[in-house]
Design an enzyme around this catalytic site. Sequence first.
Site, PDB file in Angstrom:
ATOM      1  N   GLY A  87       0.698  -1.281   0.133  1.00 48.85           N
ATOM      2  CA  GLY A  87      -0.106  -0.106  -0.012  1.00 48.85           C
ATOM      3  C   GLY A  87       0.921   1.209   0.014  1.00 48.85           C
ATOM      4  CB  CYS A 121     -25.277  -9.898 -18.637  1.00 47.02           C
ATOM      5  SG  CYS A 121     -24.683  -9.691 -20.267  1.00 47.02           S
ATOM      6  CB  CYS A 147     -23.905 -13.819 -20.765  1.00 46.93           C
ATOM      7  SG  CYS A 147     -23.510 -13.037 -19.125  1.00 46.93           S
ATOM      8  CB  CYS A 175     -20.655  -9.035 -18.782  1.00 48.87           C
ATOM      9  SG  CYS A 175     -21.910 -10.190 -17.671  1.00 48.87           S
ATOM     10  CB  CYS A 228     -19.754 -11.259 -21.388  1.00 50.71           C
ATOM     11  SG  CYS A 228     -21.819 -11.237 -21.811  1.00 50.71           S
TER      12      CYS A 228
END
Lengths: 248, 266, 309
Positions: free
Chosen positions: C38, C247, C250, C272, C278
Site C-alpha cells: 500500500g 446481463c 449472457c 457485463c 461474458c
Amino acid sequence: MSTQNQPVGFNEAMSNGDPVIVVEQLAKTFLLHNLNGSVVPVFTGVNLAVHPGECVVLSGASGVGKSTMLRAIYGNYIPSSGSVQVRHDDGLVDITHAPPHLVLDVRRRSMGYVSQFLRVIPRIPTLDLVMEPLLENGVDPAEARERAEAMLADLNLPRTLWSLPPATFSGGEQQRVNIARVMVRDYPVLLLDEPTASLDAANRQTVIKLMNRARAAGTAMIGIFHDEAVRDGVATRLFDVTQFKMAA
Amino acid sequence: MERADVQHQDDAALLAVRGLNKRFGNVVACHDINFELRRGEILGIVGESGSGKTTLLRCMAGQIDPDAGQVVFNSRRHGVKDIFALSEQDRRRISREEWGYVHQNPRDGLRMRVSGGANVAEPLMMNGQRHYGQMRELTLEWFEKVELDIARIDNKPRTFSGGMQQRLQIARNLIHSPSLVFMDEPTGGLDVSVQARLLDLMRLLVRDMGLAAIIVTHDIAVARLLADRLMVMKSGEVVEHGLTDQVLDDPQHGYTQLLVSSVLQI
Amino acid sequence: MTTQTNRMQHGAYNHAYLDEQTKRMIRRAILKAVAIPGYQVPFGSREMPVPYGWGTGGIQVTASIIGQDDVYKCIDQGADDTTNAVSIRRFFARVADVATTERTAEATIIQTRHRIPEAPLKEGQIMVYQVPQPEPLRGLEPRETETRAMHAYEEYGLQYLSLYESVAAFGRIAGGAGYPVLVDERYLMSPSPIPKFDNPKLHQSEALHLFGAGREKRIYAVPPHTDVRSLDFEDYPFDVQSWDEVCALCGCPDSYKDEVILDDEGTRMFVCSDSSHCSDRRDAGHAGPMAGHELDQGSADAANLEDAE
C-alpha cells in the site's frame, strides 16, 4: 449617619468585624514617556481600612485624584508603591501584587466596580449584559434572568429597552445598565465612581436605596459622589483625598 | 538549543513559554519570550505589524521551530511536555486533539472544496469518530451555536460571506473540545458590524467551554473586550505584560502609551 | 516472471521497449512496494510512446516484469476489444514477443485501468493497474509534504471527509470508482479507478496486484493474501453496486454491468463490463434476454481483426 472626615481606622467602633479593604501607604505617580518623560504625581501615603457595612465616600475638589485612587484600589491602575488588600474567600489578597488570575477572581467574586461609563461589547441586548456577571459565577440561566429582570425593574429601566443593546440609550439609561450589571450580584466589596452623575432625582433615590440595601446586608463600599444629597444619603464617613495630594 | 523534557511543572499552567527566541536571518522575530497561561484564561498579544506576534503564535502552535526556548504544554495525553521535545507525530496529535487554530483569513483555515458541514465535522473524523449520524448531529449543534443557518450545512464555504466563513472556522476549531485555541487576528478582515457579533460569540464560547485562548490582534478594542491579560510586543520583545485593563488604562511602557493614545475614539 | 537481457525485437527496441537499467530500477521499486503493502514508492518514470494519462505507469510496470513465457491480457473498462486495450496488447505482442489472450484464466499478466476481471484470480497471476492519481488524499489536501506526513503518521481521518460529503449529498456512500481502501490495516491506498464493486476482490487475493502511476511517478502493490478493507462509517457500512437487470447477452446476474444506449428513443441494455467473462458464459450456453443482438458479435469481430494483422 456620620459624615465626619476622619483619619483611617478611627471609626472601627461603628462597624462590625475585620476590615475587608485595607489600603496601606498607597501612592500613585504617572510617568508619561511620550511627553518628554513628564512625571505626574497624584497621591502618596494613603492608609484606609473599610469594614463590612461601611460606605466610605472619597471627597476633595475635582482633580485631586479621587478616581485615580478608586482605580488603584480596584487594581485598574498600578500603584507606585503601597498595597491594597481585599477580603477574598477567607483571606486578604493584595491585589497590587497578586497574579493576574487571582486579581480577576477577586473581581469576579469579591469586588465589584461601577465605572462612570458603560463599556461593553456592542450589539448585545441589555438583559444579556446584566445576566452575564451571574452566568460567569455559575448561576443557573433561568435564575440569572429572573434576577437581572428584577434588578432592571428596580432601576426603572423601561421594559421595552431590555431586549435592546444600550448603545443608543440616554446617558442616564446607560448608567443604570452599568449599575445593574454590578448590583445584580452581591459583591462583599463595591467600588462606585459617580454612579448617579447622569441620573434624575427619582432614579438617584432608587440607587441610594439599592446601595443602602447592600450596605445593610454587609457590603463594604468606597465611592465618589459629587452630589451632596447622594453623599449624605449613603456615606457612613468621608475620606478626604486632598490630604494625600502630592505636589507636582 | 535546549529541548529537554520538563517534568516538574506547576500543574496550574496549561502552557508555559520559556526563553523563546526566533530569528529570520538578521531579523529578530521573538526575543526571550517568557509567560504562562492557565486553563480558562484568554491572553491577548498586541503590537504593530512585524512586531513578531504571529511568529510567536506559530512557534507556540508548533508550526515553526524556535531557535531556542521551550513551549511546555500540559497535554491530556502526554502530560506536561516541551512540545519540541516530542516527536512530530505526537506534536501533530496534540495539535489535532487538544488545540484549535483560527486563521485571520478563513480561506487559510477552511477546506474550500468540501461543504461547510464537512469542514466542521473534520476534527471529529481526524480524531477517530467513525459514526456519521453522531457527527452530523454534533455538526448541526455547532451550526446553531455559531448562528449559521443549518439549511446551508451542505453548501461549500465559498458561498458563505466572510463573517459566516469565520464562524464556520470557529466552529471547526471548537467542536472537538480543545483546551487551547490560537487565534490570529480572528476579526481582522470583517466588517465592524460582523466583528461585534463574532466577538460576543467567541467570548461566550470560551466562557462556556472553559478553554484557554491566545489571541493575536492589532486591534486594541478587540483585545480589551476579549482578553483577560495582554502582552504588548515591539520588535520581537514583550515590552509590557499584565491585566488587560491595567495595560490599556495605565500603560507603563512608552510604546504602550503611544499605542493606547493612538486609538481612534468615536 | 522471467526476463530477457538485451534481446532485440524487430531490431529497433530492447525487449519490452524499456532499457535494462530502467527495468531494473522499476523492479527495485516494485520489490519495495511489495515489501510495504500500500505504500507509494517513488520511481523514475520514463517518457513512453503514449501521453501521460494513457496508461504509461501500467505499461512501464508491465515492461519491467514481462518475460517471453508470459501470457498477456489487457483490458480497458473491462473489455478486451476497446481501442486502448487492443493497442497496448499489440504493443507488448510486438516489443516483448509474448503470447496474448482475452481469457482471464490463461493470462499471467493482466493490465487494466478500470476493472478486475470477474473470474477469480489465481496464484501466480499479476494484475497491473494504470493509475492516474495514486494519492487518495490529494483531492482534499493539495500539499505533498502534508499527505506524506499523513501516511507516515497514519493520520487518515481526512479521507473520511469524502465519505461524509457523499452521505450528506446522497444519503449513502456513493463514490463509484477509486474508492479508498486501507491495506494491511496500515496504508491508505487508492485502488486506481476500479469501481468499488471490485474492491472486495483485492481482499486476500491470490494474485499480486501492482499499481503504476506514470505521470505521478509512483508504484505501489498489494501482495497476495493481504487484508484490504474499504473505508466506511459505522452507520453507513461499505457495500457494492448491484443491478436489478441481468446481463442482456449472457444472463449473468451478479457481474458488473455497463449500460448501453441503443437508440435515440432511450432503449438500453445492461451487459457485463467484463467481455471475457461474458463470452465465456455464452460459450458455455448461457443466454440473456437479448441474446443474439448485433452487439453479441462485437467481441469476436475485434479478435478476428487483430488476428488478421
